[in-house]
Design an enzyme around this catalytic site. Structure first.
Site, short mmCIF file in Angstrom:
data_model
loop_
_atom_site.label_atom_id
_atom_site.label_comp_id
_atom_site.label_asym_id
_atom_site.label_seq_id
_atom_site.Cartn_x
_atom_site.Cartn_y
_atom_site.Cartn_z
N TYR A 61 10.83 9.81 1.64
CA TYR A 61 10.82 8.72 0.59
C TYR A 61 11.56 9.22 -0.51
O TYR A 61 11.81 8.08 -1.36
CB TYR A 61 9.43 8.15 0.47
CG TYR A 61 8.81 7.26 1.35
CD1 TYR A 61 9.14 5.87 1.62
CD2 TYR A 61 7.68 7.97 2.19
CE1 TYR A 61 8.61 5.49 2.60
CE2 TYR A 61 7.15 7.50 3.11
CZ TYR A 61 7.54 5.96 3.56
OH TYR A 61 6.70 5.63 4.32
N PRO A 66 0.69 -1.06 0.08
CA PRO A 66 0.03 -0.10 0.21
C PRO A 66 0.87 1.25 -0.11
O PRO A 66 1.90 1.36 0.67
CB PRO A 66 -0.99 -0.21 1.44
CG PRO A 66 -0.29 -1.17 2.23
CD PRO A 66 0.65 -2.11 1.05
N ASN A 67 0.14 2.19 -0.77
CA ASN A 67 0.92 3.68 -0.89
C ASN A 67 2.04 3.84 -1.75
O ASN A 67 2.44 4.87 -1.83
CB ASN A 67 0.96 4.27 0.56
CG ASN A 67 -0.27 4.30 1.30
OD1 ASN A 67 -1.33 4.79 0.81
ND2 ASN A 67 -0.43 3.71 2.42
N GLU A 69 13.09 -9.06 1.47
CA GLU A 69 12.26 -7.80 1.90
C GLU A 69 12.84 -6.56 1.77
O GLU A 69 14.21 -6.47 2.14
CB GLU A 69 11.93 -8.08 3.36
CG GLU A 69 11.17 -7.11 3.97
CD GLU A 69 10.93 -7.29 5.53
OE1 GLU A 69 10.19 -6.69 5.90
OE2 GLU A 69 11.38 -8.11 6.06
N ALA A 112 2.82 -1.01 4.74
CA ALA A 112 2.16 -1.14 6.07
C ALA A 112 1.94 -2.56 6.30
O ALA A 112 1.83 -2.85 7.59
CB ALA A 112 0.98 0.18 6.23
N HIS A 133 12.58 -2.28 2.20
CA HIS A 133 11.82 -0.88 2.86
C HIS A 133 12.98 0.25 2.32
O HIS A 133 14.00 0.36 2.76
CB HIS A 133 11.84 -0.90 4.36
CG HIS A 133 10.90 -2.05 4.61
ND1 HIS A 133 9.46 -2.05 4.39
CD2 HIS A 133 10.96 -3.41 5.13
CE1 HIS A 133 8.82 -3.21 4.92
NE2 HIS A 133 9.80 -3.81 5.22
N ARG A 189 12.33 4.61 12.94
CA ARG A 189 10.98 5.38 12.59
C ARG A 189 9.96 4.80 13.81
O ARG A 189 10.31 4.26 14.91
CB ARG A 189 10.40 4.84 11.40
CG ARG A 189 11.07 5.53 10.25
CD ARG A 189 10.49 5.29 8.96
NE ARG A 189 9.16 5.93 8.83
CZ ARG A 189 8.40 5.83 8.00
NH1 ARG A 189 8.49 4.80 6.69
NH2 ARG A 189 7.09 6.33 8.02
N ARG A 209 4.46 11.32 -2.29
CA ARG A 209 4.29 11.02 -1.03
C ARG A 209 5.30 11.40 0.22
O ARG A 209 6.27 10.63 0.03
CB ARG A 209 3.65 9.67 -0.67
CG ARG A 209 3.41 9.39 1.02
CD ARG A 209 2.91 7.88 0.83
NE ARG A 209 2.96 7.43 2.30
CZ ARG A 209 3.37 6.43 2.87
NH1 ARG A 209 3.94 5.53 2.05
NH2 ARG A 209 3.15 5.91 4.12
N ASN A 214 8.24 -5.18 -1.00
CA ASN A 214 8.11 -4.18 0.05
C ASN A 214 6.68 -4.15 0.46
O ASN A 214 5.83 -3.80 -0.36
CB ASN A 214 8.56 -2.94 -0.79
CG ASN A 214 8.24 -1.63 0.24
OD1 ASN A 214 7.67 -1.74 1.37
ND2 ASN A 214 9.15 -0.65 0.01
#
Length: 151
Positions: free
Chosen positions: A25, A12-13, A100, A79, A102, A109, A20, A76
């Site tokens: 990012y 998502p996103n 994986e 969330a 990110h 964070r 964004r 990735n």
């Protein structure tokens, strides 16, 4: 040179990359991710298939489809990393090697981002390397597949 398939999944996103929270990012877009990842995969002898979805079920369905005809997945989960047992189960059921990724360093964070339902089943995890992490994921999967095939 290999002749296999890699699946690149984005949760998502991630379709909003480049617009964004650019301070967090960066300015790179999802198209940039796909371009550099496809180039590296091709250079190593793989065809890369891409899917971004804001829907958990679409990612699960795509993993089911990849089972038996894909060598590995660079994911990735966004969330879903911190929330989705269903995605974890689909990754395991796919029987694919997993990398994986990110874009940000999730460990710098919010505390809820520190737990991943994917990391412990992944061959490799890349955090905080920007979109280059996807390239590192492809390279890690290639190394793991070469090792596996040598056995």
């Amino acid at each position: 040179m290999r002749h296999g398939r890699l699946l690149i999944l984005n949760g998502p996103n991630l379709n909003l990359l480049g617009t964004r929270e650019p301070a967090l990012y960066g300015a790179d877009t999802l198209a940039d991710v796909e371009r550099i990842t496809a180039q590296r995969a091709e250079a190593l002898g793989y065809k890369a298939d891409f899917l971004q979805s804001n829907w958990e079920g679409a990612l699960v369905d795509r993993l089911h489809e990849a089972r038996g005809n894909t060598d590995g997945v660079v994911i990735n989960p966004g969330a879903f990393t911190h929330t989705s047992v269903a995605l974890r189960d689909a990754l395991l059921a796919s029987e694919l090697l997993i990398a994986e990724v990110h874009i940000t360093n999730v460990h710098k964070r919010e505390a809820f981002r520190h737990h991943s339902y994917v990391s412990d089943i992944a061959e490799a995890v890349f955090v905080g390397a920007g979109i280059q992490g996807y390239v590192y994921g492809v390279e890690a999967l290639d190394r793991a597949l070469v090792r596996r095939d040598a056995l």
